[in-house]
Motif scaffolding. Structure first.
Motif, PDB file in Angstrom:
ATOM      1  N   LEU A 160       0.839  -1.205   0.000  1.00  0.00           N
ATOM      2  CA  LEU A 160       0.000   0.000   0.000  1.00  0.00           C
ATOM      3  C   LEU A 160       0.873   1.254   0.000  1.00  0.00           C
ATOM      4  CD1 LEU A 160      -2.786   1.293   0.085  1.00  0.00           C
ATOM      5  CD2 LEU A 160      -2.647   1.241   2.587  1.00  0.00           C
ATOM      6  N   GLU A 161       1.948   1.218   0.780  1.00  0.00           N
ATOM      7  CA  GLU A 161       2.867   2.371   0.804  1.00  0.00           C
ATOM      8  C   GLU A 161       3.423   2.622  -0.604  1.00  0.00           C
ATOM      9  OE1 GLU A 161       3.853   4.347   3.343  1.00  0.00           O
ATOM     10  OE2 GLU A 161       4.051   3.228   5.211  1.00  0.00           O
ATOM     11  N   ARG A 162       3.764   1.549  -1.299  1.00  0.00           N
ATOM     12  CA  ARG A 162       4.276   1.716  -2.661  1.00  0.00           C
ATOM     13  C   ARG A 162       3.210   2.329  -3.558  1.00  0.00           C
ATOM     14  NH1 ARG A 162       4.310  -2.630  -7.363  1.00  0.00           N
ATOM     15  NH2 ARG A 162       2.129  -2.042  -7.102  1.00  0.00           N
ATOM     16  N   ASP A 163       1.997   1.785  -3.457  1.00  0.00           N
ATOM     17  CA  ASP A 163       0.919   2.276  -4.310  1.00  0.00           C
ATOM     18  C   ASP A 163       0.639   3.752  -4.036  1.00  0.00           C
ATOM     19  OD1 ASP A 163       0.736  -0.179  -5.459  1.00  0.00           O
ATOM     20  OD2 ASP A 163      -1.131  -0.786  -4.483  1.00  0.00           O
ATOM     21  N   ILE A 164       0.668   4.118  -2.749  1.00  0.00           N
ATOM     22  CA  ILE A 164       0.427   5.520  -2.401  1.00  0.00           C
ATOM     23  C   ILE A 164       1.496   6.401  -3.029  1.00  0.00           C
ATOM     24  CG2 ILE A 164       0.476   7.166  -0.484  1.00  0.00           C
ATOM     25  CD1 ILE A 164      -0.915   4.940   1.217  1.00  0.00           C
ATOM     26  N   ALA A 165       2.749   5.942  -2.972  1.00  0.00           N
ATOM     27  CA  ALA A 165       3.835   6.724  -3.583  1.00  0.00           C
ATOM     28  C   ALA A 165       3.620   6.865  -5.086  1.00  0.00           C
ATOM     29  CB  ALA A 165       5.178   6.061  -3.284  1.00  0.00           C
ATOM     30  N   LEU A 166       3.109   5.811  -5.725  1.00  0.00           N
ATOM     31  CA  LEU A 166       2.898   5.872  -7.177  1.00  0.00           C
ATOM     32  C   LEU A 166       1.695   6.742  -7.529  1.00  0.00           C
ATOM     33  CD1 LEU A 166       3.748   2.198  -8.228  1.00  0.00           C
ATOM     34  CD2 LEU A 166       5.149   4.255  -8.486  1.00  0.00           C
ATOM     35  N   VAL A 167       0.700   6.757  -6.661  1.00  0.00           N
ATOM     36  CA  VAL A 167      -0.442   7.650  -6.884  1.00  0.00           C
ATOM     37  C   VAL A 167       0.029   9.095  -6.753  1.00  0.00           C
ATOM     38  CG1 VAL A 167      -2.613   8.460  -5.867  1.00  0.00           C
ATOM     39  CG2 VAL A 167      -2.252   6.015  -6.251  1.00  0.00           C
ATOM     40  N   GLU A 168       0.898   9.312  -5.795  1.00  0.00           N
ATOM     41  CA  GLU A 168       1.451  10.652  -5.624  1.00  0.00           C
ATOM     42  C   GLU A 168       2.271  11.058  -6.851  1.00  0.00           C
ATOM     43  OE1 GLU A 168       3.873  10.901  -2.140  1.00  0.00           O
ATOM     44  OE2 GLU A 168       3.506  13.044  -1.902  1.00  0.00           O
ATOM     45  N   LEU A 169       3.024  10.107  -7.363  1.00  0.00           N
ATOM     46  CA  LEU A 169       3.882  10.364  -8.526  1.00  0.00           C
ATOM     47  C   LEU A 169       3.069  10.662  -9.775  1.00  0.00           C
ATOM     48  CD1 LEU A 169       6.839  10.252  -9.647  1.00  0.00           C
ATOM     49  CD2 LEU A 169       6.457   7.824 -10.055  1.00  0.00           C
ATOM     50  N   THR A 170       1.998   9.894  -9.993  1.00  0.00           N
ATOM     51  CA  THR A 170       1.248   9.998 -11.247  1.00  0.00           C
ATOM     52  C   THR A 170       0.057  10.928 -11.134  1.00  0.00           C
ATOM     53  OG1 THR A 170      -0.105   8.101 -10.620  1.00  0.00           O
ATOM     54  CG2 THR A 170       1.853   7.642 -11.933  1.00  0.00           C
TER      55      THR A 170
END
Lengths: 325, 430
Positions: free
Chosen positions: B221-231
């Motif tokens: 989830l932490e990874r996904d959150i970072a990718l949502v932030e990125l994109t």
């Protein structure tokens, strides 16, 4: 040691009916029932040391050894126990036959059930398999090891070995060392020994400890030397090589250096301490041959002998329940 | 030919949009809600209207279930689209979104079209496909998500398969975001969760089950959150299940990241102890968590941190469930027990009825852009009428689903569906 075996009628009278239809877990028993089973097993030890080892408590009964996992020791122990009690015993190893044809555990159970056995002894690689089987058959089921869950007859035979060596189990400091995470022997022993009032420690690297093991009512040690300090019983577990799915320990030699039992480390234990191992041993991995083969400190051979007697006690007790029905 | 107009009177009307929960009456005509009143009765009804005396029963939008598995195509003995649709109708569920991990996988517009055509033929509840996010749900190359969206898929997901490769996930989010397509992802670290059938802890340890730590969910989830932030793209967290990941989600939502989250009714209803003596109907993905996690999940649903509840309906036939726990198939059916199980949270005083209904109607409708899920003039007449206090003993054998793997088997629940309407048609009536 010369002992006079009690007479058949005496043994028959002592074989109290088992408290449940199945023997799946040591938690099926309370401390009084355990003591009574161990007393009965003592009788069988004496009987087994005689020339004539037969007693007909299970005459006419059919016992099926259903071993999905290979096991020479436990299977022959149950087989001998059944035969000495006069039962008809057959051994099945469905690994080789039906499983490859796609037959499930339940299919096998239903098929065997139709053959009207009285007691089914099962070993299976999955936790809960014995419990599942017991829900689908009419006979008694004995768990001879289910995955990483329990191996209750092993815990009983270990308790009997300790009781005979020390005269008691309650109050003993017992260090169970090695691969606790993957060990059903450890689970059954922790449950039984704590129930009987022993002070249990589990010793091993964190990667071989179950999650939240500190909540099992045991002391947790990650250092073998402190773990066996002052212990009266040091029980080494087999490092289950076939269960290692990942690198849980760096190497066998590192394991032996840090966690393997040798004479030097054993010196930390209490004077007169005994060493146990459920077998089969990985010599030079978890235990040094020098320790394992020293009969003045090793109970390993006794454990095998007690195994037959304890299983006779369990079977006789289950049969007494069947007789009462 | 449009069905006979209906009038519901003396209902307890719950409108998730306004939060209204009170007496009401409603008229259905031409497939839509023709009139709504916050009075118990309606005046001047024409004689051709069928009047239904609700007698205080709950009248609200039909449930919209974003996570349903069937066996069609590929494993029809488990469940067909038709048997799932019948189960849905009986459960007051008026729209279902089927998962793409079928055989063949829904990773191609032709399969999307197949599902939609089958659904039209069945003519019960709305059936929408979710498309695979990656080809074959393999987590490598992107599936034709633009073409599938044109064909009618409502979001993309790889269902139970985590998208491990962060680069794939990043590109997927960026690409789907530009096309306005919602990506759903179940966060699970594949290594920590490999082979797991329970949650790591004292209970699984004692049972000797292979288990995953909650960190498996938190890490991904932490990874996904970072990718949502990125994109900057929208993502739906599929079946969040524990307190630790909920904390991370709360922080991300506080930072106004475009995240939605679902929770399954199973994780709101059960904890790891329900596995008991190796009950395989309680073997789920993600595995059942601790009671503290369940409690945190309920609080998160009440507060709106978790937006949507799903049934996570996952049929598995007896031969896949009557196995030792580690070998058994995961999943439990849930369409027919969905409403009753939701109502438990209301009866136990954990949250207002309107909040619960919102999470299973309007919130999922908004997530995938449906007009349903509202009580408003002109809105689709997808409705359910239920006696929310009526007791009910769940007997899995009497459920409509072809597979009977209900985790609620033997449970006493409250809430019995009296009637289900889809586009003004009565698709279920008790």
């Amino acid at each position: 040691m010369i002992t006079i075996a009690p007479g058949i009628d005496e043994i028959r009278a002592r074989a109290a009916p088992f408290p449940k239809r199945h023997f799946l877990s040591v938690t099926d028993l309370d401390p009084v029932q355990v003591a009574s089973l161990l007393d009965l097993a003592d009788d069988f030890v004496a009987l087994n040391r005689q020339k004539s080892k037969k007693i007909d408590l299970l005459k006419g009964r059919t016992l099926i050894n259903l071993f999905f996992e290979a096991s020479t020791r436990t299977q022959s122990s149950f087989e001998l126990a059944g035969k000495r009690l006069g039962a008809d015993v057959i051994n099945m190893s469905p690994r080789a036959s039906s499983i490859v044809k796609g037959e499930t555990l339940i299919d096998t159970a239903v098929t065997l059930n139709a053959m009207q056995p009285d007691i089914l002894i099962i070993r299976h690689g999955s936790s809960g398999a014995a419990s599942l089987l017991s829900q689908k058959v009419d006979c008694s089921v004995v768990n001879a090891g289910d995955g990483q869950h329990e191996h209750p007859s092993q815990a009983l035979l270990d308790a009997l070995s300790m009781r005979r060596a020390f005269g008691r189990v309650g109050g003993l400091i017992v260090a169970i060392c090695g691969d606790v995470a993957h060990s059903r022997v450890a689970r059954s022993n922790v449950a039984l020994l704590t129930m009987l009032g022993a002070q249990v420690r589990v010793v091993g690297p964190p990667t071989l400890m179950p999650a939240d093991v500190h909540r099992w009512g045991v002391e947790v040690h990650h250092d073998l030397k402190s773990g066996i300090e002052g212990a009266q019983v040091v029980m080494m577990l087999r490092l289950q090589l076939e269960r290692m799915q990942g690198a849980l320990v760096p190497s066998m030699r590192e394991y032996f250096r840090l966690w393997g039992l040798d004479r030097e480390k054993l010196a930390r234990a209490a004077p007169g301490a005994k060493v146990m191992h459920p077998g089969p041993m990985n010599r030079g991995v978890e235990i040094d041959s020098d320790v394992a083969d020293d009969l003045s400190i090793s109970l390993i051979q006794d454990q095998v002998e007690m195994g037959v007697a304890v299983r006779m006690a369990v079977l006789a007790s289950l049969a007494a329940r069947l007789d009462n029905r | 030919m449009s069905p006979q107009p209906l009038a519901f009177v003396n209902a307890r009307l719950v409108d998730p949009e306004s939060g209204y929960d009170g007496p009401g009456a409603l008229i259905v005509a031409e497939g839509v809600i023709a009139d709504v009143s916050h009075e118990a009765a309606l005046a001047g009804l024409s004689p051709d209207v069928r009047v239904i005396e609700a007698a205080g029963a709950l009248l609200c939008p039909g449930l919209i279930d974003l996570r349903v598995k069937t066996g069609e195509p590929g494993s029809e003995p488990k469940e067909t689209l038709k048997s799932a649709a019948r189960a849905a109708a009986a459960g007051g569920v008026t729209s279902i979104v089927v998962q793409p991990d079928t055989n063949p996988v829904i990773d191609d517009p032709a399969v999307v079209d197949f599902i939609l055509r089958r659904a039209r033929d069945i003519e019960l509840v709305h059936v929408y496909p979710a498309g695979a996010a990656t080809k074959g749900c393999q987590g490598a190359g992107m599936a034709e998500i633009g073409l599938m969206a044109e064909a009618g898929c409502v979001y993309v997901t790889d269902a139970d398969h985590p998208i491990v490769d962060s680069r794939v996930m990043r590109r997927l989010l960026a690409y789907a975001g530009a096309l306005g397509i919602l990506v759903a992802h179940r966060p699970a670290d594949p290594w920590l969760s490999a082979g797991a059938s329970a949650t790591e802890g004292e209970f699984a340890g004692r049972l000797g089950l292979s288990a995953e730590p909650v960190a498996a969910e938190t890490i991904m989830l932490e990874r996904d959150i970072a990718l949502v932030e990125l994109t900057g793209s929208r993502m739906m967290v599929d079946q969040i299940s524990a307190a630790a990941p909920l904390e991370r989600l709360a922080r991300a939502k506080d930072a106004r990241l475009p995240l939605l989250a679902t929770a399954s009714i199973n994780h709101l209803s059960f904890n790891e102890i329900d596995i008991g003596d190796y009950r395989t109907f309680c073997k789920l993905v993600p595995p059942l968590r601790a009671e503290t996690d369940r409690s945190a999940l309920i609080d998160a649903l009440a507060s709106g941190l978790v937006d949507i509840v799903v049934s996570a309906h996952a049929p598995a036939p007896a031969e896949d469930k009557r196995l030792p726990f580690d070998e058994a198939a995961p999943g439990a059916i849930g369409l027919e027990t969905f409403l009753s199980a939701l109502l438990t949270l209301y009866h136990e005083g954990r949250m207002p009825l309107a909040r619960l209904i919102h999470a299973a109607t309007l919130a999922p409708a908004k997530a995938i852009g449906l007009a349903a899920g509202r009580i408003a003039v002109g809105a689709p007449a997808d409705l359910l009428l239920a006696d929310i206090d009526a007791p009910r003993l769940i007997d899995a054998e009497t459920l409509i689903s072809k597979s009977k793997n209900s985790a609620f088997d033997g449970r006493r629940l409250q809430g019995v569906v009296r009637m289900t309407l889809v586009d003004g048609r009565v698709v279920y009536e008790a």
